[in-house]
Design a protein around this motif. Structure first.
Motif, PDB file in Angstrom:
ATOM      1  N   SER A 150      63.881  59.823  40.273  1.00  0.00           N
ATOM      2  CA  SER A 150      62.781  59.072  40.892  1.00  0.00           C
ATOM      3  C   SER A 150      61.615  58.833  39.928  1.00  0.00           C
ATOM      4  N   ILE A 151      61.790  59.189  38.675  1.00  0.00           N
ATOM      5  CA  ILE A 151      60.736  58.983  37.680  1.00  0.00           C
ATOM      6  C   ILE A 151      60.923  57.610  37.040  1.00  0.00           C
ATOM      7  N   THR A 152      59.867  56.803  37.117  1.00  0.00           N
ATOM      8  CA  THR A 152      59.914  55.453  36.543  1.00  0.00           C
ATOM      9  C   THR A 152      58.922  55.282  35.394  1.00  0.00           C
ATOM     10  N   ASN A 153      58.123  56.290  35.138  1.00  0.00           N
ATOM     11  CA  ASN A 153      57.137  56.220  34.051  1.00  0.00           C
ATOM     12  C   ASN A 153      57.765  56.695  32.739  1.00  0.00           C
ATOM     13  N   PRO A 154      57.148  56.359  31.613  1.00  0.00           N
ATOM     14  CA  PRO A 154      57.693  56.742  30.306  1.00  0.00           C
ATOM     15  C   PRO A 154      57.788  58.261  30.127  1.00  0.00           C
ATOM     16  N   VAL A 155      58.889  58.678  29.490  1.00  0.00           N
ATOM     17  CA  VAL A 155      59.097  60.103  29.215  1.00  0.00           C
ATOM     18  C   VAL A 155      59.714  60.246  27.826  1.00  0.00           C
ATOM     19  N   LEU A 156      59.162  61.178  27.064  1.00  0.00           N
ATOM     20  CA  LEU A 156      59.668  61.536  25.743  1.00  0.00           C
ATOM     21  C   LEU A 156      60.250  62.940  25.832  1.00  0.00           C
ATOM     22  N   PHE A 157      61.486  63.096  25.382  1.00  0.00           N
ATOM     23  CA  PHE A 157      62.181  64.380  25.422  1.00  0.00           C
ATOM     24  C   PHE A 157      62.406  64.899  24.010  1.00  0.00           C
ATOM     25  N   PHE A 158      62.283  66.212  23.849  1.00  0.00           N
ATOM     26  CA  PHE A 158      62.637  66.912  22.610  1.00  0.00           C
ATOM     27  C   PHE A 158      63.556  68.077  22.955  1.00  0.00           C
ATOM     28  N   HIS A 159      64.489  68.353  22.060  1.00  0.00           N
ATOM     29  CA  HIS A 159      65.335  69.537  22.239  1.00  0.00           C
ATOM     30  C   HIS A 159      65.933  69.909  20.889  1.00  0.00           C
ATOM     31  N   GLY A 160      66.070  71.183  20.632  1.00  0.00           N
ATOM     32  CA  GLY A 160      66.685  71.656  19.400  1.00  0.00           C
ATOM     33  C   GLY A 160      68.200  71.566  19.461  1.00  0.00           C
ATOM     34  N   SER A 161      68.812  71.158  18.368  1.00  0.00           N
ATOM     35  CA  SER A 161      70.274  71.004  18.335  1.00  0.00           C
ATOM     36  C   SER A 161      70.997  72.342  18.421  1.00  0.00           C
ATOM     37  N   LYS A 162      70.310  73.431  18.093  1.00  0.00           N
ATOM     38  CA  LYS A 162      70.943  74.755  18.113  1.00  0.00           C
ATOM     39  C   LYS A 162      70.287  75.684  19.136  1.00  0.00           C
ATOM     40  N   ASP A 163      69.806  75.105  20.232  1.00  0.00           N
ATOM     41  CA  ASP A 163      69.152  75.894  21.275  1.00  0.00           C
ATOM     42  C   ASP A 163      70.174  76.845  21.904  1.00  0.00           C
ATOM     43  N   SER A 164      69.962  78.132  21.724  1.00  0.00           N
ATOM     44  CA  SER A 164      70.885  79.131  22.265  1.00  0.00           C
ATOM     45  C   SER A 164      70.458  79.624  23.651  1.00  0.00           C
ATOM     46  N   LYS A 165      69.324  79.205  24.124  1.00  0.00           N
ATOM     47  CA  LYS A 165      68.836  79.605  25.451  1.00  0.00           C
ATOM     48  C   LYS A 165      69.187  78.563  26.505  1.00  0.00           C
ATOM     49  N   ILE A 166      68.853  77.306  26.208  1.00  0.00           N
ATOM     50  CA  ILE A 166      69.112  76.206  27.131  1.00  0.00           C
ATOM     51  C   ILE A 166      69.883  75.141  26.360  1.00  0.00           C
ATOM     52  N   PRO A 167      71.149  74.962  26.673  1.00  0.00           N
ATOM     53  CA  PRO A 167      71.946  73.979  25.940  1.00  0.00           C
ATOM     54  C   PRO A 167      71.324  72.575  25.989  1.00  0.00           C
ATOM     55  N   ILE A 168      71.396  71.877  24.893  1.00  0.00           N
ATOM     56  CA  ILE A 168      70.813  70.545  24.784  1.00  0.00           C
ATOM     57  C   ILE A 168      71.376  69.592  25.843  1.00  0.00           C
ATOM     58  N   GLU A 169      72.615  69.814  26.262  1.00  0.00           N
ATOM     59  CA  GLU A 169      73.239  68.961  27.271  1.00  0.00           C
ATOM     60  C   GLU A 169      72.463  68.986  28.586  1.00  0.00           C
ATOM     61  N   PHE A 170      71.823  70.110  28.898  1.00  0.00           N
ATOM     62  CA  PHE A 170      71.033  70.193  30.129  1.00  0.00           C
ATOM     63  C   PHE A 170      69.898  69.178  30.103  1.00  0.00           C
ATOM     64  N   ASN A 171      69.168  69.136  28.990  1.00  0.00           N
ATOM     65  CA  ASN A 171      68.040  68.220  28.896  1.00  0.00           C
ATOM     66  C   ASN A 171      68.516  66.770  28.758  1.00  0.00           C
TER      67      ASN A 171
END
Length: 184
Positions: free
Chosen positions: A115-136
């Protein structure tokens, strides 16, 4: 300074706190162009807040999760020698929901993203061992605007994105703000 409550509900209630902050800011100032920046749990809360409060005209989301069950399952492996038990996670979240009076099944930032229609910028580390990048990336794919960008910080883990490549991150943020955020 007047926060209350004893439990974290992963955005279930906290998203409404963001709206209260915006109400107060609008009372004391004429600024009307609000954005939100959230990292990890804060990113999940930010997505949920953006879905209910359209006064948030943009978001910057860093290293967050898509669904509470998924992230608790990931973290449970750290606590149980690499073992992921969906049964145990369901039980723990059920009990947590009863104690904190919230429904853990409703904490799904990937659904809020729809339901978000406003601009969003995402960042994620390629080697995130806590939260897999696929989640974001799941959150990103559900954002309902063409004004979105996903930036992978190569070699970064969960908490060291800025240590790994702060110059690139700063550049991406400035570019995003210059393109998508109205100047008031």
């Amino acid at each position: 300074g007047q926060s209350e409550g004893n439990y974290c509900t992963f955005g279930y209630y906290e998203k409404y706190d963001i709206s209260s902050v915006l109400d107060k800011l609008m009372e004391i100032d004429t600024i009307r162009n609000f954005g939100i920046w959230g990292n990890s749990l804060g990113g999940a809360i930010a997505l949920q807040a953006m879905s209910i409060d359209k006064r948030l005209s943009f978001g910057i989301i860093q290293s967050t999760f898509d669904d509470l069950h998924n992230v608790i399952l990931e973290y449970s492996a750290d606590m149980f020698l690499g073992i992921k038990s969906k049964f145990l996670v369901r039980y723990v979240l059920f009990k947590s929901g009863k104690i904190a009076k919230f429904n853990p099944d409703d904490v799904k930032p990937f659904l809020s993203a729809k339901s978000i229609t406003n601009p969003v910028l995402f960042f994620h580390g390629s080697k995130d061992s806590k939260i897999p990048i696929e989640f974001n990336k799941r959150n990103f794919s559900n954002i309902n605007t063409k004004h979105k960008k996903f930036v992978t910080v190569e070699g970064a883990n969960h908490n060291d994105l800025w240590d790994i490549n702060s110059d690139m991150i700063k550049r991406k943020i400035i570019d995003f703000l210059n393109i998508y955020v109205q100047k008031n």
